[in-house]
Design a protein around this motif. Structure first.
Motif, PDB file in Angstrom:
ATOM      1  N   ASN A   1       6.555   6.063   9.764  1.00 14.61           N
ATOM      2  CA  ASN A   1       6.646   6.116   8.260  1.00 14.61           C
ATOM      3  C   ASN A   1       6.429   5.258   7.224  1.00 14.61           C
ATOM      4  OD1 ASN A   1       5.944   8.739   9.198  1.00 14.61           O
ATOM      5  ND2 ASN A   1       8.286   9.425   9.157  1.00 14.61           N
ATOM      6  N   THR A   2       7.151   4.194   7.334  1.00 13.95           N
ATOM      7  CA  THR A   2       7.244   2.923   5.844  1.00 13.95           C
ATOM      8  C   THR A   2       6.765   2.288   6.252  1.00 13.95           C
ATOM      9  OG1 THR A   2       9.546   3.846   6.357  1.00 13.95           O
ATOM     10  CG2 THR A   2       9.327   1.722   4.947  1.00 13.95           C
ATOM     11  N   ASP A   3       6.128   1.080   5.282  1.00 13.23           N
ATOM     12  CA  ASP A   3       5.695   0.151   5.465  1.00 13.23           C
ATOM     13  C   ASP A   3       6.321  -1.051   5.415  1.00 13.23           C
ATOM     14  OD1 ASP A   3       3.042  -1.486   4.586  1.00 13.23           O
ATOM     15  OD2 ASP A   3       3.804  -1.868   2.739  1.00 13.23           O
ATOM     16  N   PRO A   4       6.279  -1.893   6.196  1.00 11.20           N
ATOM     17  CA  PRO A   4       6.738  -3.406   6.787  1.00 11.20           C
ATOM     18  C   PRO A   4       7.110  -3.692   5.196  1.00 11.20           C
ATOM     19  CG  PRO A   4       5.307  -3.222   8.181  1.00 11.20           C
ATOM     20  CD  PRO A   4       5.267  -1.504   7.580  1.00 11.20           C
ATOM     21  N   LEU A   5       6.171  -4.098   4.456  1.00 14.35           N
ATOM     22  CA  LEU A   5       6.277  -5.688   3.554  1.00 14.35           C
ATOM     23  C   LEU A   5       6.586  -4.263   2.606  1.00 14.35           C
ATOM     24  CD1 LEU A   5       4.892  -7.896   2.975  1.00 14.35           C
ATOM     25  CD2 LEU A   5       3.242  -6.627   1.905  1.00 14.35           C
ATOM     26  N   THR A   6       6.601  -3.409   2.348  1.00 14.21           N
ATOM     27  CA  THR A   6       7.160  -3.065   1.084  1.00 14.21           C
ATOM     28  C   THR A   6       8.463  -1.790   0.946  1.00 14.21           C
ATOM     29  OG1 THR A   6       5.935  -1.069   0.549  1.00 14.21           O
ATOM     30  CG2 THR A   6       4.861  -3.098  -0.692  1.00 14.21           C
ATOM     31  N   GLY A   7       8.634  -1.226   1.702  1.00 16.34           N
ATOM     32  CA  GLY A   7       8.945  -0.051   1.870  1.00 16.34           C
ATOM     33  C   GLY A   7       9.039   1.022   2.201  1.00 16.34           C
ATOM     34  N   LEU A   8       7.931   1.635   1.314  1.00 19.53           N
ATOM     35  CA  LEU A   8       7.271   2.436   0.831  1.00 19.53           C
ATOM     36  C   LEU A   8       6.989   3.321   1.693  1.00 19.53           C
ATOM     37  CD1 LEU A   8       5.058   0.748  -2.291  1.00 19.53           C
ATOM     38  CD2 LEU A   8       7.395   1.986  -2.845  1.00 19.53           C
ATOM     39  N   SER A   9       6.538   4.524   1.422  1.00 18.57           N
ATOM     40  CA  SER A   9       5.789   5.432   2.996  1.00 18.57           C
ATOM     41  C   SER A   9       4.379   4.458   3.041  1.00 18.57           C
ATOM     42  CB  SER A   9       5.747   6.615   2.616  1.00 18.57           C
ATOM     43  OG  SER A   9       6.623   7.351   1.988  1.00 18.57           O
ATOM     44  N   ASN A  10       4.066   5.034   4.641  1.00 18.08           N
ATOM     45  CA  ASN A  10       2.528   4.427   5.064  1.00 18.08           C
ATOM     46  C   ASN A  10       1.695   5.322   4.084  1.00 18.08           C
ATOM     47  OD1 ASN A  10       3.125   5.834   7.113  1.00 18.08           O
ATOM     48  ND2 ASN A  10       3.929   3.914   8.270  1.00 18.08           N
TER      49      ASN A  10
ATOM     50  N   ALA B   1       7.150  -6.989  -4.949  1.00 18.18           N
ATOM     51  CA  ALA B   1       7.686  -6.476  -6.290  1.00 18.18           C
ATOM     52  C   ALA B   1       7.430  -5.360  -7.679  1.00 18.18           C
ATOM     53  CB  ALA B   1       7.118  -8.089  -7.637  1.00 18.18           C
ATOM     54  N   VAL B   2       5.816  -5.231  -6.999  1.00 12.65           N
ATOM     55  CA  VAL B   2       5.374  -3.668  -7.736  1.00 12.65           C
ATOM     56  C   VAL B   2       6.300  -2.715  -6.793  1.00 12.65           C
ATOM     57  CG1 VAL B   2       3.484  -2.761  -7.564  1.00 12.65           C
ATOM     58  CG2 VAL B   2       3.210  -4.696  -8.027  1.00 12.65           C
ATOM     59  N   ALA B   3       6.357  -2.758  -5.644  1.00 15.97           N
ATOM     60  CA  ALA B   3       6.477  -0.962  -5.023  1.00 15.97           C
ATOM     61  C   ALA B   3       8.510  -1.013  -6.334  1.00 15.97           C
ATOM     62  CB  ALA B   3       7.021  -1.637  -3.730  1.00 15.97           C
ATOM     63  N   GLY B   4       8.636  -2.345  -5.938  1.00 13.04           N
ATOM     64  CA  GLY B   4      10.482  -1.923  -6.494  1.00 13.04           C
ATOM     65  C   GLY B   4      10.362  -1.673  -8.149  1.00 13.04           C
ATOM     66  N   ALA B   5       9.036  -2.018  -8.630  1.00 12.10           N
ATOM     67  CA  ALA B   5       9.086  -1.264  -9.778  1.00 12.10           C
ATOM     68  C   ALA B   5       9.008   0.086  -9.797  1.00 12.10           C
ATOM     69  CB  ALA B   5       8.075  -1.851 -10.453  1.00 12.10           C
TER      70      ALA B   5
ATOM     71  N   PRO C   1       6.922   7.654  -2.872  1.00  6.15           N
ATOM     72  CA  PRO C   1       5.934   6.578  -3.180  1.00  6.15           C
ATOM     73  C   PRO C   1       4.971   6.098  -1.625  1.00  6.15           C
ATOM     74  CG  PRO C   1       7.701   6.253  -3.014  1.00  6.15           C
ATOM     75  CD  PRO C   1       7.765   7.129  -3.259  1.00  6.15           C
ATOM     76  N   ALA C   2       3.934   5.503  -1.360  1.00  4.25           N
ATOM     77  CA  ALA C   2       2.905   4.971  -0.700  1.00  4.25           C
ATOM     78  C   ALA C   2       2.501   3.855  -0.689  1.00  4.25           C
ATOM     79  CB  ALA C   2       2.376   6.074  -0.059  1.00  4.25           C
ATOM     80  N   ARG C   3       2.597   2.992   0.099  1.00  8.13           N
ATOM     81  CA  ARG C   3       1.293   2.325   0.159  1.00  8.13           C
ATOM     82  C   ARG C   3       0.092   2.500   1.149  1.00  8.13           C
ATOM     83  NH1 ARG C   3       1.110  -4.129   2.798  1.00  8.13           N
ATOM     84  NH2 ARG C   3      -0.310  -5.128   2.079  1.00  8.13           N
ATOM     85  N   ILE C   4      -1.448   2.973   0.548  1.00 11.45           N
ATOM     86  CA  ILE C   4      -2.384   3.191   1.500  1.00 11.45           C
ATOM     87  C   ILE C   4      -3.397   2.692   2.200  1.00 11.45           C
ATOM     88  CG2 ILE C   4      -1.951   5.805   0.770  1.00 11.45           C
ATOM     89  CD1 ILE C   4      -4.151   5.188  -1.506  1.00 11.45           C
ATOM     90  N   GLY C   5      -2.796   0.767   1.629  1.00  5.33           N
ATOM     91  CA  GLY C   5      -3.985   0.344   1.878  1.00  5.33           C
ATOM     92  C   GLY C   5      -4.478  -0.884   1.380  1.00  5.33           C
ATOM     93  N   GLY C   6      -3.894  -2.322   2.240  1.00  9.49           N
ATOM     94  CA  GLY C   6      -4.012  -3.571   0.998  1.00  9.49           C
ATOM     95  C   GLY C   6      -3.127  -3.307  -0.500  1.00  9.49           C
ATOM     96  N   GLU C   7      -3.731  -3.912  -1.689  1.00  8.30           N
ATOM     97  CA  GLU C   7      -3.060  -3.443  -2.521  1.00  8.30           C
ATOM     98  C   GLU C   7      -3.065  -1.368  -3.642  1.00  8.30           C
ATOM     99  OE1 GLU C   7      -7.035  -4.016  -4.078  1.00  8.30           O
ATOM    100  OE2 GLU C   7      -6.171  -4.725  -2.371  1.00  8.30           O
ATOM    101  N   GLU C   8      -3.266  -1.023  -2.774  1.00  7.02           N
ATOM    102  CA  GLU C   8      -3.513   0.498  -3.482  1.00  7.02           C
ATOM    103  C   GLU C   8      -2.484   0.778  -2.979  1.00  7.02           C
ATOM    104  OE1 GLU C   8      -7.535   2.619  -2.839  1.00  7.02           O
ATOM    105  OE2 GLU C   8      -8.027   1.487  -1.670  1.00  7.02           O
TER     106      GLU C   8
END
Length: 800
Positions: free
Chosen positions: A471-480, A528-532, A544-551
């Protein structure tokens, strides 16, 4: 001892060897047969008694009716007899012989009874010559000396009143009569003639027909010598018939008072008869009631009783077989239980599971030998103690719940809890409880699952770790995106109506960032944006989730739109404060910035599409109106309308050149283009608008009749002035258009999308290619915007 003497002893021993269960079976079936026979005997005796009562009541009814009928007929005969006596007395008077014949006729008959049943009254002398007749017209040749009734009177003058057999009147077809006669005497007592009344037999049929009879009942009038005088209902040819020789004639003639049963020789119907003698008359009257009619009710009752008796017998036999089967089952069960108890003891003593017998107060009454291996206690040490003494205090409610479920025969009669060993350590056991209704206690079967629990704990930890990875985005640590979609589906499934807000975020011009600084720097920027985002979040249940690319996106359950805007602005400001260099974002200070769209909906089944669609629309609006900002319905409501762009010379020149090049040969080409773009995007309305000096003109139309509109009411002015494609998923909730007349009218527009038409020479926006729908539409994405922009460029072909 002799062989003969030994035989009884042998039989006795054989009888004593008869198994007890066979003796019980014999007694049971013998009692059942006796019971059924008693039922049948009582029922038959009751039916016989009812039949006898019915027969007796019918005989009594027939006798009562016969007596009533005989009294009426006797009364009529007495009347006729009195008439005859008065005529005989008048004829024997000395003065009577001194008057003329006409006067004699008057003396005899003028005062006589007037009765239609009297066919005639005649007076004859000793020679049989008729001297007087009530009908008159007596001739010298009229003589009745040859008639049976005259001869009977002459032969036995002292017989008094005589009744003849049925006669046919002379010259009067089948008019049957009976002669009632009395003899006349001289002074010395010799025969001097007779006086006779001819009575029609239909008089008696009329009297007898007045009785209330069934369709098969009969009333007979018969002389004592067996001659039929009348019958009701009448039967052709029976009057005058001699029935003294037929079967049962003696019963009719003797008229027994108790009644009798006989079958008619004429209609073959079995009847119950009662006969009575008419008083002072040689006549008998009998009443016969049909047995079929009399016993019809008895027959129905007998059939009902027989049917009920059969049903009772059948049910009794059925129940008897069931009882016998239950007896056999009980015997088999008892044998099985005895065997099972032995097996149970054997299994309990050698089972690896711990078996405990508890009473209603949860005190131990039996503990299997496995207790020593389980807990280190001897079974005797655990007896007569409450089960709570060895159960972990935190797990005691679990045991109470299991016991209560077992007592109420519901599910959940097993669970896991901890038991204390002799050394003070705890083991995990799986306990299954069975309720014993006889004493309210329980049988608990406990299995050691300590090792299994350790394995399950390791598996649970591994599963949690795997779930986090999935369930986690490996790059940002946010939910995928997968976890993001699952969370939205869970919120929609709750359907409790609570508010849920969604933030859709996009790093401004991130493609240029990657092109300028490279993908490793782009990855660091995303982290950095994910941490913010995580720093600016205030709610623990936010996702919080990264749903694709920079979105990126942020789900805020229980947050209103106003609260979500505050969070969005804090995230935007936090990212801006990072001051990450971004040369491609010069309009926003050449640093990394975020554009954020906000939306809110209540939790319900259809929340996903409008929530994501509106948030995406607001994100696009934030990017369209300058980036590095937050957009929402509330923000758009407060925003001031865009000022009208000055119609300067380059734009006017471009508009006029468009008219010359595109409209000189008509509008068919632009109409076709409007239809193609509407069909390709599956929209019902498509049009091409030209942003003129004073108004907006629709120069290409599909499914729309509007030709012009004011600039203030036009949807396309935002796209023209910003020179960016524009999408409004629901015009009715967008504060910029909610009061627009094209939205508030019947079947007004709800969805609008437009791409500006840019003049290739001057770079001025002179109009827009637009599509509309009467329903909200949230699936208009980047691909659809690109198609719309492509059609806008097609509309401007040939303008360079």
């Amino acid at each position: 001892m002799s062989l003969a003497a030994a035989a009884p002893a042998t039989e006795s021993r054989s009888a004593s060897r008869w198994p007890a269960h066979r003796q019980r079976a014999f007694i049971f079936w013998a009692a059942l047969v006796a019971l059924l026979l008693s039922f049948c005997t009582v029922s038959i005796m009751t039916l016989v008694e009812l039949r006898n009562d019915t027969w007796q009541r019918a005989a009594n009814s027939a006798r009562s009716l016969a007596l009533a009928q005989s009294l009426e007929i006797s009364r009529r005969f007495q009347i006729y007899d009195s008439v005859l006596r008065s005529i005989a007395q008048a004829a024997g008077d000395d003065a009577f012989t001194q008057i003329d014949w006409i006067s004699q006729q008057a003396v005899l008959f003028d005062g006589a009874l007037v009765d239609s049943a009297l066919a005639d009254i005649i007076v004859a002398d000793a020679t049989g010559r008729v001297r007087w007749s009530r009908r008159g017209g007596v001739g010298a040749e009229t003589n009745i000396s040859d008639t049976p009734y005259f001869q009977a009177q002459r032969a036995a003058i002292r017989n008094g009143l005589l009744i003849s057999r049925p006669l046919v009147l002379h010259g009067r077809a089948p008019d049957m009569v009976v002669a009632i006669s009395r003899g006349l005497e001289t002074r010395d007592g010799s025969f001097d003639g007779l006086v006779t009344a001819l009575v029609r037999l239909d008089l008696f049929e009329h009297i007898m027909s007045g009785a209330t009879l069934g369709p098969n009942d009969v009333v007979n009038l018969v002389s004592e010598d067996g001659i039929f005088l009348a019958r009701s209902p009448s039967l052709p040819g029976i009057v005058g018939r001699d029935v003294s020789s037929v079967p049962d004639a003696s019963l009719f003639l003797s008229a027994p008072p108790e009644g009798f049963t006989s079958r008619s020789q004429f209609d073959h119907i079995q009847r119950i008869f009662s006969a009575v003698h008419l008083r002072d008359m040689p006549l008998l009257l009998s009443v016969g009631l049909s047995e079929d009619d009399i016993f019809a009710s008895w027959n129905r009752r007998a059939q009902t009783i027989g049917l009920v008796l059969c049903l009772l017998a059948g049910m009794t036999l059925f129940l008897a077989f069931q009882i016998r089967r239950e007896f056999r089952r009980r015997i088999e069960t008892e044998n099985t239980l005895r065997s099972s108890e032995e097996q149970y003891r054997l299994l309990a003593d050698h089972s690896t599971d711990l078996i405990i017998r508890l009473d209603a107060e949860m005190n131990r009454r039996y503990v299997s030998p496995a207790a020593l291996r389980f807990l280190g206690y001897e079974p005797d040490e655990m007896l007569d103690q409450n089960a709570r003494t060895l159960i972990h205090s935190d797990d005691w409610p679990i045991v109470l719940r299991i016991a209560d479920n077992a007592r109420q025969a519901v599910g959940g009669t097993e669970d896991c809890y901890r038991l204390r060993r002799r050394d003070g350590s705890y083991i995990w056991v799986e306990g299954r409880y069975s309720y014993v209704p006889s004493d309210g206690g329980f049988i608990a079967v406990l299995r050691d699952i300590t090792k299994r629990r350790m394995v399950e704990a390791k598996l649970a930890a591994a599963h949690a770790e795997l779930t986090a990875l999935v369930n986690t985005d490996p790059l940002t640590g946010l939910s995928n995106r997968r976890h993001f979609d699952e969370m939205l589906l869970d919120l929609a499934a709750k359907g409790d109506g609570a508010p849920v807000s969604l933030l859709m975020m996009d790093i401004d011009r991130f493609k240029l960032f990657n092109d300028t600084y490279g993908h490793p720097e782009g990855d660091r920027c995303l982290r950095a944006v994910a941490g913010a985002m995580r720093t600016a979040m205030e709610s623990e249940n936010a996702v919080p989730a990264r749903i694709g690319g920079e979105e990126m996106a942020l789900i805020l359950p229980g947050r209103t739109l106003a609260q979500a805007q505050i969070v969005a602005e804090r995230i935007r400001a936090t990212v801006e404060a990072l001051a990450i260099p971004h040369a491609g974002n010069e309009t926003n200070g050449a640093i990394v910035t975020l554009s954020i769209g906000c939306a809110e909906r209540p939790c319900q089944a259809d929340v996903l599409e409008p929530l994501i669609g509106e948030a995406d629309q607001m994100l696009y609006e934030a990017k369209r109106t300058g980036r590095n900002r937050v957009a929402s319905r509330l923000i758009l409501r407060k925003a001031q309308p865009l000022p009208a762009a000055p119609t300067d010379y380059p734009q006017r020149e471009a508009v006029e050149r468009f008219r010359v090049l595109k409209l000189a040969n008509g509008r068919e080409e632009l109409d076709t283009l409007a239809k193609h773009v509407a069909d390709l995007l599956k929209m019902p309305v498509g049009f091409i608008s030209l942003y003129d000096r004073n108004e907006v003109e629709l120069v290409g139309r599909h499914n729309i009749t509007l030709a012009t509109s004011s600039k203030d009411a036009s949807f396309c002015r935002y796209a023209v002035q910003a020179q960016e494609p524009m999408v409004v998923a629901d015009l009715s909730i967008d504060p910029r258009f909610a009061q627009n007349p094209f939205v508030t009218c019947d079947r007004g527009a709800r969805f609008y999308a437009a791409a500006p038409m840019i003049d290739p020479r001057s770079g001025e926006a002179i109009g827009a290619v637009s599509v509309c729908h009467h329903q909200p539409y949230y699936l208009f994405g980047a691909e659809e915007r690109a198609i719309l922009s492509a059609f806008a460029r097609m509309a401007m072909q040939g303008m360079d």
